[in-house]
Scaffold this motif. Structure first.
Motif, mmCIF file in Angstrom:
data_model
loop_
_atom_site.group_PDB
_atom_site.id
_atom_site.type_symbol
_atom_site.label_atom_id
_atom_site.label_comp_id
_atom_site.label_asym_id
_atom_site.label_seq_id
_atom_site.Cartn_x
_atom_site.Cartn_y
_atom_site.Cartn_z
ATOM 1 N N GLY A 1 -2.012 0.404 -20.597
ATOM 2 C CA GLY A 1 -1.535 -0.642 -19.645
ATOM 3 C C GLY A 1 -2.098 -0.606 -18.257
ATOM 4 N N GLU A 2 -2.279 0.466 -17.826
ATOM 5 C CA GLU A 2 -3.067 0.734 -16.282
ATOM 6 C C GLU A 2 -4.230 -0.292 -16.037
ATOM 7 N N SER A 3 -4.255 -0.856 -15.115
ATOM 8 C CA SER A 3 -5.529 -1.429 -14.587
ATOM 9 C C SER A 3 -6.705 -0.239 -14.383
ATOM 10 N N GLU A 4 -7.825 -0.861 -14.397
ATOM 11 C CA GLU A 4 -9.054 0.074 -14.493
ATOM 12 C C GLU A 4 -9.195 0.465 -12.895
ATOM 13 N N ASP A 5 -9.088 -0.597 -12.097
ATOM 14 C CA ASP A 5 -8.853 -0.174 -10.568
ATOM 15 C C ASP A 5 -8.127 0.850 -10.499
ATOM 16 N N SER A 6 -7.024 0.866 -10.836
ATOM 17 C CA SER A 6 -5.965 1.776 -10.549
ATOM 18 C C SER A 6 -6.335 3.023 -10.915
ATOM 19 N N LEU A 7 -6.997 3.081 -12.422
ATOM 20 C CA LEU A 7 -7.401 4.448 -12.719
ATOM 21 C C LEU A 7 -8.254 5.045 -11.860
ATOM 22 N N LEU A 8 -9.209 4.294 -11.462
ATOM 23 C CA LEU A 8 -10.645 4.560 -10.587
ATOM 24 C C LEU A 8 -10.041 5.359 -9.272
ATOM 25 N N GLU A 9 -8.813 4.418 -8.716
ATOM 26 C CA GLU A 9 -8.217 4.945 -7.443
ATOM 27 C C GLU A 9 -7.657 6.113 -7.630
ATOM 28 N N ARG A 10 -6.933 6.438 -8.812
ATOM 29 C CA ARG A 10 -6.190 7.864 -9.180
ATOM 30 C C ARG A 10 -7.416 8.841 -9.011
ATOM 31 N N LEU A 11 -8.277 8.369 -10.037
ATOM 32 C CA LEU A 11 -9.381 9.514 -10.118
ATOM 33 C C LEU A 11 -9.843 10.120 -8.818
ATOM 34 N N ALA A 12 -10.086 9.104 -7.639
ATOM 35 C CA ALA A 12 -10.469 9.403 -6.380
ATOM 36 C C ALA A 12 -9.570 10.358 -5.591
ATOM 37 N N THR B 1 -15.736 13.854 -14.084
ATOM 38 C CA THR B 1 -14.903 12.756 -13.602
ATOM 39 C C THR B 1 -14.886 11.469 -14.532
ATOM 40 N N ALA B 2 -16.140 11.343 -15.256
ATOM 41 C CA ALA B 2 -16.089 10.142 -16.267
ATOM 42 C C ALA B 2 -15.163 10.414 -17.494
ATOM 43 N N ALA B 3 -15.063 11.879 -17.732
ATOM 44 C CA ALA B 3 -14.483 12.255 -19.034
ATOM 45 C C ALA B 3 -12.757 12.251 -18.516
ATOM 46 N N MET B 4 -12.388 12.705 -17.179
ATOM 47 C CA MET B 4 -11.229 12.496 -16.739
ATOM 48 C C MET B 4 -10.617 10.898 -16.860
ATOM 49 N N VAL B 5 -11.460 10.015 -16.268
ATOM 50 C CA VAL B 5 -10.842 8.729 -16.248
ATOM 51 C C VAL B 5 -10.618 8.043 -17.799
ATOM 52 N N THR B 6 -11.614 8.494 -18.749
ATOM 53 C CA THR B 6 -11.555 8.276 -19.847
ATOM 54 C C THR B 6 -10.154 8.859 -20.413
ATOM 55 N N LEU B 7 -9.870 10.065 -20.226
ATOM 56 C CA LEU B 7 -8.575 10.317 -20.586
ATOM 57 C C LEU B 7 -7.449 9.696 -19.975
ATOM 58 N N MET B 8 -7.580 9.481 -18.755
ATOM 59 C CA MET B 8 -6.512 8.562 -18.022
ATOM 60 C C MET B 8 -6.304 7.239 -18.518
ATOM 61 N N TYR C 1 -18.092 2.656 -7.228
ATOM 62 C CA TYR C 1 -19.406 3.040 -6.644
ATOM 63 C C TYR C 1 -19.388 2.731 -5.251
ATOM 64 N N GLY C 2 -18.994 1.158 -5.138
ATOM 65 C CA GLY C 2 -19.498 0.741 -3.836
ATOM 66 C C GLY C 2 -18.372 1.131 -2.480
ATOM 67 N N ARG C 3 -17.052 1.449 -3.214
ATOM 68 C CA ARG C 3 -16.195 2.413 -2.384
ATOM 69 C C ARG C 3 -16.807 3.678 -1.653
ATOM 70 N N GLN C 4 -17.537 4.343 -2.924
ATOM 71 C CA GLN C 4 -18.038 5.735 -2.554
ATOM 72 C C GLN C 4 -19.193 5.391 -1.374
ATOM 73 N N VAL C 5 -20.045 4.569 -1.712
ATOM 74 C CA VAL C 5 -21.182 4.304 -0.784
ATOM 75 C C VAL C 5 -20.570 4.107 0.501
ATOM 76 N N ARG C 6 -19.741 3.256 0.528
ATOM 77 C CA ARG C 6 -19.190 2.867 2.056
ATOM 78 C C ARG C 6 -18.384 4.150 2.613
ATOM 79 N N ARG C 7 -17.662 4.912 1.893
ATOM 80 C CA ARG C 7 -17.100 6.087 2.200
ATOM 81 C C ARG C 7 -18.286 7.164 2.899
ATOM 82 N N ASP C 8 -19.116 7.311 2.165
ATOM 83 C CA ASP C 8 -20.269 8.227 2.464
ATOM 84 C C ASP C 8 -21.524 7.704 2.358
#
Length: 192
Positions: free
Chosen positions: A120-131, A107-114, A165-172
Motif C-alpha cells: 500500500g505504500e506509494s512508489e515515490d515513498s519507497l524510493l525516498e526510503r531507499l535513498a 538497490t533495485a532488489a531492496m526497493v523490490t523487497l520493500m 533518477y532526476g533527484r539523483q542527477v540534481r543531487r550530484d
C-alpha cells in the motif's frame, strides 16, 4: 520490510561487507557478477540465511554478459516471501542486500523487497526510503520494470524511478556523466 519482520535494512558493496559483520545480520541477498568469486567476508559473519543471485549489472545486451531477467526478480521476490515467513520464528532481523558497488542491482532488489512487503505504500515513498538507506542508489531500470510488472504496480514503480533518477542527477550532476560512461545513458535520459 514490516517492522515486526526486519528492524534494520542495509545496502552495501562488496568492499563494505567486512564492516557489516558486527551488525547482527540475519538475512543476506548477494547479487554477484556470474564470474565473481564468493566474498570471503561472509566467513566471519554469525550464522545467517543467505541467497546468491548471479547476473551482470547491465540494461542492454552485451557480449558474454548476463542481463537481468524476470527469473532473477522472481528469485528476489521468493527471498522476500521466505523473509516474511521467517518472521514467525524471530522478533527482529537485519537484512543486508549487496552487489558489487551497492548502487544498482542491490538497490533495485531492496526497493523490490520493500514494495513487496508494503503493497500500500506509494512508489515515490519507497524510493525516498531507499535513498535514506543508500543515498547513492541508482536502481537497475530493467530489474525495476520486471518488479513493476510482477508486483502489479501498473507502471507506477518505473515512473517513480524516473523521478528518483532526476533527484539523483540534481543531487550530484557527476552521476549523469558516470552513468553514461557505464553504458547507462538510457537511464539518465529517463530522469524526470
Amino acid at each position: 520490510m514490516k517492522p515486526s519482520a526486519i528492524s534494520l535494512l542495509t545496502v552495501c558493496g562488496i568492499s563494505e561487507l567486512p564492516e557489516q559483520r558486527a551488525r547482527s545480520v540475519s538475512h543476506v541477498l548477494s547479487i554477484l557478477d556470474p564470474e565473481h568469486p564468493d566474498p570471503e567476508a561472509f566467513e566471519a559473519y554469525d550464522p545467517h540465511h543467505r541467497t546468491i543471485l548471479r547476473f551482470n549489472d547491465i540494461i542492454d545486451p552485451r557480449p558474454n554478459m548476463l542481463m537481468p531477467e524476470p527469473a532473477h526478480v522472481e528469485a528476489v521476490l521468493r527471498f522476500g516471501d521466505d523473509l516474511a515467513q521467517s518472521s514467525v520464528t524471530r522478533v527482529e532481523g537485519h537484512l543486508l542486500v549487496h552487489c558489487h558497488m551497492g548502487i544498482s542491482r542491490s538497490t533495485a532488489a531492496m526497493v523490490t523487497l520493500m514494495a513487496q512487503a508494503n503493497p500500500g505504500e506509494s512508489e515515490d515513498s519507497l524510493l525516498e526510503r531507499l535513498a535514506e538507506i543508500r543515498p547513492q542508489a541508482w536502481p537497475n531500470s530493467v530489474m525495476i520494470q520486471f518488479a513493476d510488472d510482477l508486483l502489479s504496480r501498473g507502471g507506477r514503480l518505473t515512473a517513480a524511478l524516473r523521478r528518483h533518477y532526476g533527484r539523483q542527477v540534481r543531487r550530484d550532476p557527476k552521476t549523469a556523466q558516470w552513468m553514461r560512461e557505464l553504458g547507462r545513458g538510457r537511464e539518465v535520459d529517463m530522469a524526470a
